[in-house]
Design a protein around this motif. Structure first.
Motif, mmCIF file in Angstrom:
data_model
loop_
_atom_site.group_PDB
_atom_site.id
_atom_site.type_symbol
_atom_site.label_atom_id
_atom_site.label_comp_id
_atom_site.label_asym_id
_atom_site.label_seq_id
_atom_site.Cartn_x
_atom_site.Cartn_y
_atom_site.Cartn_z
ATOM 1 N N LYS A 1 -24.486 -41.572 -5.073
ATOM 2 C CA LYS A 1 -23.092 -41.050 -4.395
ATOM 3 C C LYS A 1 -23.280 -39.993 -3.365
ATOM 4 O O LYS A 1 -23.122 -40.792 -1.739
ATOM 5 C CB LYS A 1 -21.995 -41.344 -4.506
ATOM 6 C CG LYS A 1 -20.911 -41.555 -3.549
ATOM 7 C CD LYS A 1 -19.123 -41.566 -3.915
ATOM 8 C CE LYS A 1 -19.218 -40.033 -4.972
ATOM 9 N NZ LYS A 1 -17.630 -40.111 -5.066
ATOM 10 N N ASP A 2 -23.315 -39.064 -3.618
ATOM 11 C CA ASP A 2 -23.546 -38.027 -3.010
ATOM 12 C C ASP A 2 -25.211 -37.978 -2.426
ATOM 13 O O ASP A 2 -25.100 -37.758 -0.917
ATOM 14 C CB ASP A 2 -23.569 -36.537 -3.611
ATOM 15 C CG ASP A 2 -22.036 -36.264 -3.661
ATOM 16 O OD1 ASP A 2 -21.480 -37.215 -3.803
ATOM 17 O OD2 ASP A 2 -22.068 -35.273 -5.276
ATOM 18 N N SER B 1 -24.789 -40.815 0.520
ATOM 19 C CA SER B 1 -23.972 -40.387 1.664
ATOM 20 C C SER B 1 -24.016 -39.213 3.053
ATOM 21 O O SER B 1 -23.973 -39.233 3.404
ATOM 22 C CB SER B 1 -22.446 -39.600 0.668
ATOM 23 O OG SER B 1 -21.767 -40.820 0.103
ATOM 24 N N SER C 1 -20.427 -41.993 3.538
ATOM 25 C CA SER C 1 -19.825 -42.148 2.627
ATOM 26 C C SER C 1 -19.574 -43.545 2.059
ATOM 27 O O SER C 1 -19.666 -43.966 0.244
ATOM 28 C CB SER C 1 -18.466 -41.939 2.746
ATOM 29 O OG SER C 1 -17.794 -41.743 4.179
#
Length: 418
Positions: free
Chosen positions: A369-370, A373, A378
């Motif tokens: 996810k990071d 993002s 995001s």
């Protein structure tokens, strides 16, 4: 038949009934305990502002309670008997529901989950030992039938949990704490037949039992540990992560997401009811190869096809359902004179794998996810993170299949696979 024998027969039948009630209701409660967390976790996350990593950490660290229980349950059983073991399991689960209701922060929640997992661990070992001792005929079918009741409660657990969390009583909402109080209080029910039943004892003399050190020297023992570990990580991860995935990746409502989890358990439960006799007919190891492979492929297909293929998450339950009971049937048959040692060692090692598995799912989700993002925003990052975490769940099922193939070849060389 003399008068004494005529009196013994009804007593045996009643005792068999009490034991079956302990097994079947025990698995029912186990299903409620394990699979109420799907709808509850997003609410806990919101109430305590937890990250995906903290959710994975919660599930992993509290699995230490399960692992601790696995380490002492066999000693408890040998010293105090199966009856006391089962009563302790059900009692721990009921008390943890009260503590869950009283939890006011992340630490208190973790402690409550820890106690629930202790009860789950004692119950899992206790039920495995009990079924290995009483199901000496049609082992595969009876193991799957008993685990069918786990699936049965797992079908209604997510929907029942969602309903209870939204229930208003005395001008207040039950929320997840009240839901756990109600659900885990049901553990009192199987304590009743446990008080009436006469539990079978281990008939193998102490001097003839295989030690853990000797058992660990068998390569097949470690292969079956890997098979069960990957299979159970894949199975249990669905209860903890599917609702979270559907709500955040596809913006499903909590009711719709819980409905898909229930659909998974409908397939899961039907498979255990229907496929039990199949495992006895085609063999335990061949069954593991076929079932785990199909579950992994269905899960991969569900992720690749996106929201239109979400129903494939439910179909994956058909393949993953028979893994645990089939492994238990294999251990009860292949190590018939040392099933206590084999089952305890295997399930304890599986507990370690479940801790690592939950950490990896949470970590993979958060890391991916990071990563995305930073590049794409995001919203897409969260989607890619959830997909990566769920792909790891599919990978576990496929690794279960690979190890089953290796075990099948190994046993054939040694004299034939079951």
């Amino acid at each position: 038949m003399n008068p004494e024998e005529s009196q013994i027969q009804p007593a045996k039948r009643w005792n068999s009934l009490w034991l079956l009630l302990v097994v079947f209701t025990g698995f029912l409660i186990f299903g409620f305990s394990e699979n109420s967390k799907g709808p509850a976790l997003p609410r806990m996350q919101a109430d305590f502002s937890l990250s995906e990593w903290q959710i994975g950490l919660l599930l992993s660290l509290n699995s230490l309670g399960y692992l601790l229980a696995c380490s002492f349950t066999i000693v408890l059983t040998n010293k105090l008997g199966l009856r006391f073991t089962m009563l302790m399991a059900f009692g721990s689960m009921a008390i943890s529901g009260l503590f869950m209701y009283l939890s006011y922060n992340y630490a208190a929640l973790s402690a409550s989950y820890f106690l629930m997992y202790v009860g789950n661990g004692i119950l899992e070992i206790g039920l495995a030992l009990l079924t290995a001792r009483i199901f000496v005929k049609n082992t595969g079918m009876m193991m799957n039938l008993s685990h069918f009741f786990y699936g049965l409660s797992s079908i209604v657990a997510p929907l029942f949990a969602s309903m209870l969390m939204g229930l208003h009583l005395f001008d207040m909402t039950l929320s997840w704490g009240g839901m756990y109080l109600v659900m885990l209080s049901l553990a009192i029910i199987p304590m009743i037949p446990a008080l009436f039943a006469s539990f079978p004892k281990d008939t193998v003399p102490v001097e003839e039992r295989v030690s853990y050190v000797s058992y660990m020297k068998d390569p097949a023992a470690w292969l079956i540990v890997g098979i069960l570990s990957f299979g159970v990580v894949s199975e249990l991860a669905v209860g903890g992560w599917l609702v979270n995935f559907l709500e955040k990746a596809y913006e499903w409502t909590p009711t719709a997401a819980a409905g898909m989890l229930s659909a998974f358990f409908v397939c899961f439960t039907a498979a255990r009811l229907i496929l039990g006799p199949v495992t006895d007919r085609i063999g335990f190891i061949k069954s593991l190869i076929i079932f785990s492979g199909s579950s992994g492929l269905f899960t991969v297909a569900a992720i690749v096809t996106g929201e239109p293929g979400a129903f494939l998450f439910a179909l994956a339950g058909i393949g993953i359902a028979p893994i645990y009971p089939t492994v238990m049937a294999y251990l009860a048959r292949y190590y018939s004179r040392n099933s206590d040692t084999a089952i305890t060692f295997t399930v304890t090692m599986m507990g370690i794998a479940c801790i690592i598995g939950n950490l990896l799912i949470g970590g993979i989700t958060e890391w991916t996810k990071d990563l995305f993002s930073n590049e794409t925003g995001s919203e897409l990052g969260l989607l890619r993170g959830l997909q990566a975490g769920y792909l790891f769940i599919a990978l576990c099922a496929l690794l279960c299949m690979v190890l089953s193939v290796i075990l099948y070849r190994f046993l054939n060389k040694r004299g034939g696979a079951l």
